[in-house]
Design an enzyme around this catalytic site. Structure first.
Site, PDB file in Angstrom:
ATOM      1  N   HIS A 197      42.591  42.054  33.875  1.00 42.25           N
ATOM      2  CA  HIS A 197      41.518  42.894  34.425  1.00 42.25           C
ATOM      3  C   HIS A 197      41.616  44.309  33.853  1.00 42.25           C
ATOM      4  O   HIS A 197      41.827  45.284  34.577  1.00 42.25           O
ATOM      5  CB  HIS A 197      41.622  42.932  35.959  1.00 42.25           C
ATOM      6  CG  HIS A 197      40.336  42.623  36.648  1.00 42.25           C
ATOM      7  ND1 HIS A 197      39.684  41.414  36.501  1.00 42.25           N
ATOM      8  CD2 HIS A 197      39.560  43.350  37.504  1.00 42.25           C
ATOM      9  CE1 HIS A 197      38.592  41.414  37.228  1.00 42.25           C
ATOM     10  NE2 HIS A 197      38.480  42.577  37.842  1.00 42.25           N
ATOM     11  N   ASP A 201      35.478  48.318  35.599  1.00 43.00           N
ATOM     12  CA  ASP A 201      34.265  47.547  35.887  1.00 43.00           C
ATOM     13  C   ASP A 201      33.868  46.815  34.607  1.00 43.00           C
ATOM     14  O   ASP A 201      34.172  47.276  33.503  1.00 43.00           O
ATOM     15  CB  ASP A 201      33.131  48.492  36.330  1.00 43.00           C
ATOM     16  CG  ASP A 201      31.919  47.736  36.858  1.00 43.00           C
ATOM     17  OD1 ASP A 201      32.060  46.542  37.213  1.00 43.00           O
ATOM     18  OD2 ASP A 201      30.822  48.333  36.913  1.00 43.00           O
ATOM     19  N   GLY A 202      33.204  45.672  34.769  1.00 46.10           N
ATOM     20  CA  GLY A 202      32.700  44.946  33.610  1.00 46.10           C
ATOM     21  C   GLY A 202      33.634  43.883  33.055  1.00 46.10           C
ATOM     22  O   GLY A 202      33.368  43.311  31.994  1.00 46.10           O
ATOM     23  N   ASN A 203      34.724  43.579  33.759  1.00 46.28           N
ATOM     24  CA  ASN A 203      35.691  42.613  33.242  1.00 46.28           C
ATOM     25  C   ASN A 203      35.090  41.224  33.057  1.00 46.28           C
ATOM     26  O   ASN A 203      35.309  40.578  32.028  1.00 46.28           O
ATOM     27  CB  ASN A 203      36.896  42.531  34.188  1.00 46.28           C
ATOM     28  CG  ASN A 203      37.713  43.805  34.187  1.00 46.28           C
ATOM     29  OD1 ASN A 203      38.497  44.051  33.281  1.00 46.28           O
ATOM     30  ND2 ASN A 203      37.528  44.628  35.213  1.00 46.28           N
ATOM     31  N   GLY A 204      34.336  40.759  34.050  1.00 44.66           N
ATOM     32  CA  GLY A 204      33.734  39.437  33.946  1.00 44.66           C
ATOM     33  C   GLY A 204      32.752  39.346  32.800  1.00 44.66           C
ATOM     34  O   GLY A 204      32.728  38.354  32.059  1.00 44.66           O
ATOM     35  N   ARG A 205      31.955  40.374  32.616  1.00 42.22           N
ATOM     36  CA  ARG A 205      30.956  40.361  31.544  1.00 42.22           C
ATOM     37  C   ARG A 205      31.612  40.405  30.166  1.00 42.22           C
ATOM     38  O   ARG A 205      31.183  39.721  29.238  1.00 42.22           O
ATOM     39  CB  ARG A 205      29.968  41.514  31.736  1.00 42.22           C
ATOM     40  CG  ARG A 205      28.912  41.227  32.800  1.00 42.22           C
ATOM     41  CD  ARG A 205      28.094  42.468  33.147  1.00 42.22           C
ATOM     42  NE  ARG A 205      28.862  43.371  33.994  1.00 42.22           N
ATOM     43  CZ  ARG A 205      28.406  44.535  34.438  1.00 42.22           C
ATOM     44  NH1 ARG A 205      27.194  44.961  34.071  1.00 42.22           N
ATOM     45  NH2 ARG A 205      29.141  45.292  35.222  1.00 42.22           N
ATOM     46  N   VAL A 206      32.661  41.206  30.023  1.00 41.38           N
ATOM     47  CA  VAL A 206      33.374  41.231  28.750  1.00 41.38           C
ATOM     48  C   VAL A 206      33.961  39.857  28.456  1.00 41.38           C
ATOM     49  O   VAL A 206      33.853  39.336  27.336  1.00 41.38           O
ATOM     50  CB  VAL A 206      34.487  42.306  28.765  1.00 41.38           C
ATOM     51  CG1 VAL A 206      35.402  42.151  27.550  1.00 41.38           C
ATOM     52  CG2 VAL A 206      33.883  43.703  28.780  1.00 41.38           C
ATOM     53  N   ALA A 207      34.571  39.231  29.469  1.00 35.26           N
ATOM     54  CA  ALA A 207      35.196  37.923  29.271  1.00 35.26           C
ATOM     55  C   ALA A 207      34.166  36.859  28.921  1.00 35.26           C
ATOM     56  O   ALA A 207      34.394  36.013  28.047  1.00 35.26           O
ATOM     57  CB  ALA A 207      35.967  37.521  30.531  1.00 35.26           C
ATOM     58  N   ARG A 208      33.016  36.882  29.582  1.00 35.42           N
ATOM     59  CA  ARG A 208      31.992  35.863  29.303  1.00 35.42           C
ATOM     60  C   ARG A 208      31.378  36.070  27.920  1.00 35.42           C
ATOM     61  O   ARG A 208      31.086  35.102  27.209  1.00 35.42           O
ATOM     62  CB  ARG A 208      30.928  35.881  30.397  1.00 35.42           C
ATOM     63  CG  ARG A 208      31.437  35.309  31.718  1.00 35.42           C
ATOM     64  CD  ARG A 208      30.315  35.106  32.716  1.00 35.42           C
ATOM     65  NE  ARG A 208      29.753  36.349  33.214  1.00 35.42           N
ATOM     66  CZ  ARG A 208      30.243  37.058  34.232  1.00 35.42           C
ATOM     67  NH1 ARG A 208      31.336  36.642  34.865  1.00 35.42           N
ATOM     68  NH2 ARG A 208      29.651  38.167  34.637  1.00 35.42           N
TER      69      ARG A 208
END
Length: 351
Positions: A197, A201-208
């Site tokens: 992590h 902010d934005g961790n999920g979007r970067v990962a996807r």
């Protein structure tokens, strides 16, 4: 990072059900060249649709929603001169991040790439982007009554830069060894990145966004034609549960990666199955109206939207779909519920 410390122990023995999925994934990859040769127009159309779906779905998972569909598509297609709200700004940011990873030579994979993708995500907002977190953070679930439950504790801020570099180094070494399936290694990378992590902010979007890029880097291009982000959005509960199940004991090196990898490989295998179905529909003999009619009466869900037909039967216009729907309505085979974009259709007979 942790998942790559002892790969033989963590993924050396692949469960049979996942072996089957990996076979389906490799078969799908092998079919891509055939589709590119035989159906180039279809792939162009599917890529346009998948791009829009991916950008809107990945943003919506984080609560970033532009409710006006036409407005959202104008932003995604770079036809909006002004971004009016924070949601519009963040939608444009994911657009920029995905387009960069899809259209540019982003290699090599390094910490600088992650920071650049994060910078693009927030480039249209007043929020800072392109920097790792400066404070420790927690991933929590918030209940409607206001209470929260800690889902997992990420890597400390002071260790983030080291953790990211270590993850990338171990991931690249694992791929070079050729001892494990690329899709499993890509899934482990995404898992570890989400546990680290690295951003506020934005961790999920970067990962996807990186998921698509990593898969394509190893020849699995299905994310160009079928939105993996849309799949995540439609199975959000399973997505978060799989992540949760594979984070227990992560810091101690005792986590079980298979719940997450089962979800991850299932998502990719299903995307290839959808890709094959759409290619088969495009090759089905008959006029466009006949193909639409067969889909609605034999393959569509009992209740569906015009957009569902558009996705399932590539290469046809909305006008043609509406014409067939009206014909079937007159015949008594379907009925309409509502009007306009929000309308749903229910099949009343099957042939």
């Amino acid at each position: 990072m942790r998942s790559f410390t002892n790969l033989e122990a963590s993924i050396g023995r692949v469960p049979g059900r996942i072996v089957t999925r990996l076979g389906a994934i490799d078969f799908g990859r092998g079919s891509e060249a055939l589709y590119r040769d035989q159906l180039p127009g279809l792939l162009t159309e599917l890529s346009h649709r998948a791009r829009v779906q991916s950008i809107t779905a990945s943003s919506a998972i984080e609560g970033v929603v532009v409710s006006d569909v036409d407005r959202a598509e104008r932003i995604i297609n770079r036809r909006a001169a002004v971004l009016r709200t924070r949601s519009e700004q963040e939608l444009a940011g994911y657009r920029d991040a995905q387009d960069y990873l899809f259209q540019q030579d982003w290699r090599p994979l390094n910490a600088g790439l992650l920071l650049h993708v994060h910078r693009l995500l927030f480039a249209h907002t007043a929020a800072p982007g392109g920097a790792f977190k400066s404070q420790d953070n927690l991933v929590v679930d918030r209940s409607p009554d206001g209470t929260s439950t800690v889902r997992f504790k990420p890597v400390a801020a002071a260790l983030t830069s080291f953790a990211v570099d270590d993850l990338i180094s171990r991931y690249r070494d694992a791929h070079r060894s050729g001892e494990h399936h690329p899709a499993l290694l890509d899934g482990l990378f995404v898992l570890d990145l989400l546990v680290i992590h690295p951003f506020e902010d934005g961790n999920g979007r970067v990962a996807r966004a990186l998921t698509n890029a990593l898969l394509m880097d190893h020849g699995y291009n299905v994310g160009r034609y079928v939105s993996l982000e849309q799949s995540v959005a439609e199975s959000a509960d399973a997505y978060y549960q799989a992540l949760l199940d594979s984070t227990h004991g992560w810091h101690e090196g005792a986590a079980d990666p298979w719940p997450w990898l089962e979800y991850f490989t299932g998502m990719i295998a299903e995307a290839y199955a959808v890709f094959a179905d759409r290619a088969a529909a495009a090759k089905t003999p008959g006029t466009k109206q006949e193909r639409i009619r067969v889909h609605i009466l034999r393959h569509a869900p009992a209740t569906f939207r015009l957009a569902d037909v558009r996705t399932a039967v590539p290469g046809v216009s909305d006008q043609t779909i509406r014409l067939v729907l009206e014909q079937l309505k007159v015949e008594g085979s379907v009925r309409a519920d509502g009007t306009g974009r929000a309308a749903t259709w229910t099949r009343t007979s099957v042939v």
